[in-house]
Design a protein around this motif. Structure first.
Motif, mmCIF file in Angstrom:
data_model
loop_
_atom_site.group_PDB
_atom_site.id
_atom_site.type_symbol
_atom_site.label_atom_id
_atom_site.label_comp_id
_atom_site.label_asym_id
_atom_site.label_seq_id
_atom_site.Cartn_x
_atom_site.Cartn_y
_atom_site.Cartn_z
ATOM 1 N N UNK A 168 0.971 -1.119 0.033
ATOM 2 C CA UNK A 168 0.028 -0.087 -0.078
ATOM 3 C C UNK A 168 0.937 1.212 0.102
ATOM 4 N N UNK A 169 1.926 1.237 -0.648
ATOM 5 C CA UNK A 169 2.746 2.385 -0.953
ATOM 6 C C UNK A 169 3.312 2.399 -2.218
ATOM 7 N N UNK A 170 3.208 4.014 -2.711
ATOM 8 C CA UNK A 170 3.780 4.090 -4.110
ATOM 9 C C UNK A 170 5.000 3.326 -4.337
ATOM 10 N N UNK A 171 6.005 3.406 -3.365
ATOM 11 C CA UNK A 171 7.546 3.010 -3.692
ATOM 12 C C UNK A 171 7.509 1.503 -3.574
ATOM 13 N N UNK A 172 6.823 1.053 -2.845
ATOM 14 C CA UNK A 172 6.827 -0.411 -2.574
ATOM 15 C C UNK A 172 5.718 -1.375 -3.425
ATOM 16 N N UNK A 173 4.686 -0.843 -3.732
ATOM 17 C CA UNK A 173 3.507 -1.578 -4.421
ATOM 18 C C UNK A 173 3.080 -1.137 -5.685
ATOM 19 N N UNK A 174 3.566 0.528 -5.756
ATOM 20 C CA UNK A 174 3.154 0.976 -6.762
ATOM 21 C C UNK A 174 1.408 1.064 -6.959
ATOM 22 N N UNK A 175 0.761 0.934 -5.999
ATOM 23 C CA UNK A 175 -0.571 1.319 -6.234
ATOM 24 C C UNK A 175 -1.139 0.367 -5.191
ATOM 25 N N UNK A 176 -2.549 0.350 -5.438
ATOM 26 C CA UNK A 176 -3.626 -0.434 -4.165
ATOM 27 C C UNK A 176 -4.375 -1.398 -4.992
ATOM 28 N N UNK A 177 -5.753 -1.239 -5.087
ATOM 29 C CA UNK A 177 -6.675 -2.280 -5.464
ATOM 30 C C UNK A 177 -6.368 -2.556 -6.979
ATOM 31 N N UNK A 178 -6.011 -1.546 -7.636
ATOM 32 C CA UNK A 178 -5.793 -1.755 -9.029
ATOM 33 C C UNK A 178 -4.698 -2.243 -9.215
ATOM 34 N N UNK A 179 -3.534 -2.393 -8.372
ATOM 35 C CA UNK A 179 -2.354 -3.123 -8.732
ATOM 36 C C UNK A 179 -2.015 -4.369 -8.103
ATOM 37 N N UNK A 180 -3.049 -4.748 -7.263
ATOM 38 C CA UNK A 180 -2.790 -5.921 -6.182
ATOM 39 C C UNK A 180 -3.907 -6.843 -6.425
ATOM 40 N N UNK A 181 -5.330 -6.453 -6.356
ATOM 41 C CA UNK A 181 -6.191 -7.374 -6.428
ATOM 42 C C UNK A 181 -6.820 -7.463 -7.734
ATOM 43 N N UNK A 182 -7.201 -6.432 -8.283
ATOM 44 C CA UNK A 182 -7.875 -6.317 -9.667
ATOM 45 C C UNK A 182 -7.015 -6.331 -10.709
ATOM 46 N N UNK A 183 -5.680 -6.725 -11.077
ATOM 47 C CA UNK A 183 -5.075 -7.218 -12.201
ATOM 48 C C UNK A 183 -6.042 -8.141 -12.799
ATOM 49 N N UNK A 184 -6.369 -9.109 -11.707
ATOM 50 C CA UNK A 184 -7.240 -10.251 -12.381
ATOM 51 C C UNK A 184 -8.276 -9.830 -13.188
ATOM 52 N N UNK A 185 -9.202 -8.795 -12.667
ATOM 53 C CA UNK A 185 -10.339 -8.529 -13.165
ATOM 54 C C UNK A 185 -10.186 -7.561 -14.162
ATOM 55 N N UNK A 186 -9.148 -6.760 -14.209
ATOM 56 C CA UNK A 186 -8.824 -5.835 -15.361
ATOM 57 C C UNK A 186 -8.169 -6.775 -16.565
ATOM 58 N N UNK A 187 -7.544 -7.889 -16.202
ATOM 59 C CA UNK A 187 -7.182 -8.817 -17.457
ATOM 60 C C UNK A 187 -8.544 -9.166 -17.966
#
Length: 385
Positions: A168-187
């Motif tokens: 949940x940091x810009x430097x560590x994760x690069x985003x939140x729900x869109x970059x962690x959980x929702x890559x599946x749904x966006x795919x």
């Protein structure tokens, strides 16, 4: 080669879960030959597997044929590219990279097309989504006019976000729900409907949690054929919803609660509108049963497909280069919220990377990461079913 020697780089929740599946013999012809993590405690539960503290050392050791990269997100690009340069087959966790420019860098490293390069988009194995895709691609639904997807059953607690210094940091994760959980749904979103041409999104950052990244998103999309879409997601709502509704010329499809409802127009709606003499008439409706048995093989099926692609030349279910599309959608939604404007696709990778770096530089979140002993985490509630 009769079996594939796999190394897993990153023994967090997902990496450790993959390791346990392989060691339990759930993936035929796939051997867990090596593991790597910077935290020795993460390696301890797997004493019989060769261990490394440095990914470069594993890549040079000659003990694996392939690697699965399951590190925090930024490492997917650097370690994935290093593994490809080392001549290994690569399976990378989602997202394949944090932003489009890094996706391009990773994909460019895949010069030898005999190397298998796959992504862990396990929800492509879900029989419900496969059935919906068949309805679309066969032409059964006719042209799609509107899509609504409410996908808020990704609930996460404060304890979850506190479980890692990178989360949940810009430097560590690069985003939140869109970059962690929702890559599946966006795919799945682009896999089913294609890429939109414009995106306007409204993101709330830390609405439900003490974090700097997005945990609540509403996005509006326009597609090349004039169709529109709304994509809503959050990690702060309980009970959450997973409802996908598709309006097409031939009728309406709704997927929710492990059921596909298809209400089919006897005549395509636009044709009916232009030919009927009735002022308030509507097309006759057929109630169509669309059978789908279960959610498919998920992670195991992707691991098996990766193995079979290496040994038998089986086509990949989720080629890694396709992962750029879900990253571009996530980037477009965030950029739209940051700039308060509509984003036209294709997205400029340089513009997004520059804006992301601003947020990293201006971050006031200083999370201290304390390495923790490895625990067996039950992930059954984490996959957004």
């Amino acid at each position: 080669m009769k079996q594939v020697r796999l190394g897993i780089i990153g023994l967090g929740n997902m990496g450790a879960d993959h390791a346990r599946r392989i060691l339990a013999g759930q993936i035929p012809r796939l051997e867990l030959a090596a593991i790597c993590d910077v935290n020795p405690a993460k390696l301890a539960p797997f004493p019989k597997v060769q261990q490394f503290a440095d990914s470069d050392a594993l890549l040079r050791a000659g003990v694996v044929d392939a690697v699965l990269v399951a590190t925090p997100h930024y490492g997917h690009t650097t370690i994935g590219a290093a593994a490809l340069h080392a001549g290994l087959h690569v399976l990378v966790e989602k997202p394949i990279s944090v932003h489009k420019a890094d996706c391009q860098r990773l994909i460019a490293a895949h010069k030898n097309k005999r190397q298998i390069f796959s992504a862990m988009f396990n929800q492509r194995t879900d029989l419900y989504y496969q059935k919906i895709r068949t309805l679309i691609q066969s032409g059964e639904l006719g042209e799609i006019r509107r899509v609504n997807w409410i996908i808020t059953n990704w609930f996460r607690t404060e304890a979850y976000y506190a479980s890692g210094g990178w989360r949940a940091t810009w430097a560590g994760e690069g985003g939140g729900v869109l970059l962690n959980q929702c890559p599946h749904n966006l795919d799945l979103f682009w896999w089913l409907f294609g890429m939109p041409k414009r995106v306007r999104a409204y993101c709330q950052f830390g609405r439900y949690h003490k974090i700097e990244v997005e945990d609540n998103v509403t996005a509006y999309c326009e597609f090349p054929n004039g169709a529109t879409g709304v994509f809503i997601t959050s990690t702060g709502e309980a009970p959450g919803t997973n409802r996908l509704e598709i309006t097409a010329e031939r009728g309406r499809v709704v997927y929710q609660d492990d059921r596909i409802e298809y209400r089919r127009n006897e005549m395509p709606m636009t044709e009916f509108s232009r030919t009927t003499t009735g002022l308030f008439s509507t097309p006759e409706i057929w109630e169509v049963n669309v059978p789908a048995r279960n959610h498919g093989g998920q992670h195991n099926e992707i691991l098996l497909n990766f193995t079979n692609a290496i040994l038998d030349g089986t086509p990949l279910l989720a080629p890694a280069p396709e992962g750029i599309n879900s990253v571009e959608l996530a980037n477009a939604m965030l950029l739209s919220a940051w700039l308060d404007e509509t984003i036209t696709l294709p997205l400029s990778p340089a513009v997004y990377e520059r804006e992301l770096k601003k947020r990293i530089a201006n971050s006031r979140i200083k999370k201290k990461h304390t390495p923790q002993a490895a625990t067996v985490t039950n992930l059954s509630g984490s996959f957004g079913k």
